[in-house]
Design an enzyme around this catalytic site. Structure first.
Site, PDB file in Angstrom:
ATOM      1  N   TRP A   1       1.174  -1.060  -0.056  1.00  0.00           N
ATOM      2  CA  TRP A   1       0.272  -0.047  -0.217  1.00  0.00           C
ATOM      3  C   TRP A   1       1.130   1.274  -0.215  1.00  0.00           C
ATOM      4  O   TRP A   1       0.144   2.232   0.012  1.00  0.00           O
ATOM      5  CB  TRP A   1      -1.045  -0.557   1.068  1.00  0.00           C
ATOM      6  CG  TRP A   1      -2.097  -1.176   0.905  1.00  0.00           C
ATOM      7  CD1 TRP A   1      -2.199  -1.631   0.077  1.00  0.00           C
ATOM      8  CD2 TRP A   1      -2.715  -1.359   2.377  1.00  0.00           C
ATOM      9  NE1 TRP A   1      -3.545  -2.577  -0.062  1.00  0.00           N
ATOM     10  CE2 TRP A   1      -3.610  -2.917   1.555  1.00  0.00           C
ATOM     11  CE3 TRP A   1      -2.935  -1.505   3.348  1.00  0.00           C
ATOM     12  CZ2 TRP A   1      -4.678  -3.632   2.183  1.00  0.00           C
ATOM     13  CZ3 TRP A   1      -3.737  -2.422   4.282  1.00  0.00           C
ATOM     14  CH2 TRP A   1      -4.673  -3.414   4.163  1.00  0.00           C
ATOM     15  N   LYS A   2       2.107   1.264   0.174  1.00  0.00           N
ATOM     16  CA  LYS A   2       2.978   1.853   0.027  1.00  0.00           C
ATOM     17  C   LYS A   2       2.581   3.003   1.213  1.00  0.00           C
ATOM     18  O   LYS A   2       2.371   2.871   2.307  1.00  0.00           O
ATOM     19  CB  LYS A   2       3.118   3.125  -1.711  1.00  0.00           C
ATOM     20  CG  LYS A   2       3.513   1.509  -1.682  1.00  0.00           C
ATOM     21  CD  LYS A   2       4.394   2.429  -3.871  1.00  0.00           C
ATOM     22  CE  LYS A   2       4.287   0.628  -4.385  1.00  0.00           C
ATOM     23  NZ  LYS A   2       5.023   0.931  -5.828  1.00  0.00           N
TER      24      LYS A   2
ATOM     25  N   GLU B   1      10.981  -6.548  -9.979  1.00  0.00           N
ATOM     26  CA  GLU B   1      10.190  -5.667 -10.048  1.00  0.00           C
ATOM     27  C   GLU B   1      11.146  -4.375 -10.843  1.00  0.00           C
ATOM     28  O   GLU B   1      11.495  -3.483 -10.004  1.00  0.00           O
ATOM     29  CB  GLU B   1      10.092  -4.608  -8.785  1.00  0.00           C
ATOM     30  CG  GLU B   1       8.705  -5.141  -7.564  1.00  0.00           C
ATOM     31  CD  GLU B   1       7.691  -4.537  -7.402  1.00  0.00           C
ATOM     32  OE1 GLU B   1       6.503  -5.013  -6.890  1.00  0.00           O
ATOM     33  OE2 GLU B   1       8.468  -3.607  -6.133  1.00  0.00           O
TER      34      GLU B   1
ATOM     35  N   GLY C   1       4.083   1.287 -11.717  1.00  0.00           N
ATOM     36  CA  GLY C   1       3.005   2.245 -11.290  1.00  0.00           C
ATOM     37  C   GLY C   1       2.744   3.380 -12.732  1.00  0.00           C
ATOM     38  O   GLY C   1       2.301   4.063 -13.143  1.00  0.00           O
TER      39      GLY C   1
ATOM     40  N   GLY D   1       1.318  -3.244  -5.579  1.00  0.00           N
ATOM     41  CA  GLY D   1       0.526  -1.714  -5.709  1.00  0.00           C
ATOM     42  C   GLY D   1      -0.526  -1.036  -5.487  1.00  0.00           C
ATOM     43  O   GLY D   1      -1.374  -1.460  -5.760  1.00  0.00           O
ATOM     44  N   GLY D   2      -0.873   0.197  -7.292  1.00  0.00           N
ATOM     45  CA  GLY D   2      -2.026   0.741  -7.115  1.00  0.00           C
ATOM     46  C   GLY D   2      -3.074  -0.250  -7.158  1.00  0.00           C
ATOM     47  O   GLY D   2      -3.691   0.143  -5.930  1.00  0.00           O
TER      48      GLY D   2
HETATM   49  P1  13P Z   1       2.482  -0.920  -9.397  1.00  0.00           P
HETATM   50  O1  13P Z   1       1.454  -1.874  -9.507  1.00  0.00           O
HETATM   51  O2  13P Z   1       1.524  -0.060  -8.682  1.00  0.00           O
HETATM   52  O3  13P Z   1       3.304  -0.588 -10.222  1.00  0.00           O
HETATM   53  O4  13P Z   1       3.453  -0.991  -8.009  1.00  0.00           O
HETATM   54  C1  13P Z   1       4.388  -2.083  -8.231  1.00  0.00           C
HETATM   55  C2  13P Z   1       4.636  -2.174  -6.951  1.00  0.00           C
HETATM   56  O5  13P Z   1       6.173  -1.086  -6.888  1.00  0.00           O
HETATM   57  C3  13P Z   1       4.852  -3.198  -5.905  1.00  0.00           C
HETATM   58  O6  13P Z   1       5.808  -3.211  -4.761  1.00  0.00           O
END
Ligand code: 13P
Length: 246
Positions: free
Chosen positions: A12-13, A161, A167, A224-225
């Site tokens: 969830w950053k 990643e 993102g 992430g998103g």
């Molecule tokens: P996104 O799924 O938003 O591209 O992010 C990936 C991420 O950094 C997961 O740690």
């Protein structure tokens, strides 16, 4: 089908948890995608401030970072030992956002992973190349260098990643990701090759999850998103369960 259990991790950053994630799952735990599932592992990575809430809600939780030293004069940091006390079972090490924003080196990331292991917290260690590195044809050498710094003989999880896919909505194709995962696996010590999970991260969404997760060397995803959108995360979890039950 590999013997490695699929792992779906919601990063969830610096965002609040989706409200529904904290709601108790009535009866059937797996009705809430963020809650533990019987066939796959689901882990959430909230901010430090929200960790106690996710742990209290019964979610398998992890820290987005942990400092190796147990305590001391490190303003703004939190230690692996503190994460353990808070109920964390996982920790992210070396996310590209931390490598870039906090100048974390390969050695720093390795020290975090070792400290996590000492606290019996499972490290998910992120590696991946930038677009510039890929365009120059250096993707594999960058990943190899990052990997070689790590305690590969230990029980860890690797997350590939590619920085250019985070993102951005640009996902590595399933074939590209599978190729890099197979390369990473080939670099692991022989007795870890069948055991170590390698997750893919970078614009994983409901509409590409099944294809990515079906690849033989992709053992899960770091999301992430899409993990902030409960319905979409639920679709990704369903894709993971479907593949597992095949
Ligand atoms: P996104 O799924 O938003 O591209 O992010 C990936 C991420 O950094 C997961 O740690």
């Amino acid at each position: 089908m590999s013997s490695r259990r699929l792992l779906l991790a919601a990063n969830w950053k610096m965002n609040p948890p989706p409200a529904s994630a904290l709601q108790a799952a009535m009866g059937d735990h797996s009705a809430n995608p963020y809650h533990p599932h019987s066939d796959i592992d689901v882990v959430v990575f909230p901010t430090f401030l929200d960790l106690h809430k996710t742990v209290a809600a019964g979610l398998v939780s992890g820290g987005q970072y942990g400092r190796p030293e147990n305590a001391g004069a490190y303003s703004g940091d939190i230690s692996m030992a503190m994460l353990k006390t808070a109920g964390c079972r996982y920790v992210l090490c070396g996310h590209s956002e931390r490598r870039e924003n906090h100048n974390e080196s390969d050695a720093d990331v390795a020290a975090q992973a070792v400290a996590g292991l000492e606290q019996k917290i499972h490290p998910i260690i992120c590696i991946g190349e930038t677009l510039e590195e890929r365009d120059k044809g250096h993707a594999e050498s960058v990943v190899k260098k990052q990997l070689n710094a790590l305690p590969l003989e230990s029980d860890i999880t690797i997350a590939y990643e590619p920085v250019w896919a985070i993102g951005t909505g640009k996902t590595a194709s399933a074939a590209q990701a599978q190729g890099m995962h197979a390369f990473i696996r080939s670099l692991l010590p022989k007795d870890r090759q069948e055991k170590t999970r390698i997750l893919y991260g970078g614009s994983v969404k409901a509409d590409n999850a099944e294809e990515l997760l079906s690849q033989p060397d992709i053992d899960g995803a770091l999301i992430g998103g899409a993990s902030l959108r409960p319905e979409e995360f639920g679709e990704i979890v369903k894709a993971g369960e479907k593949i597992t039950q095949k």
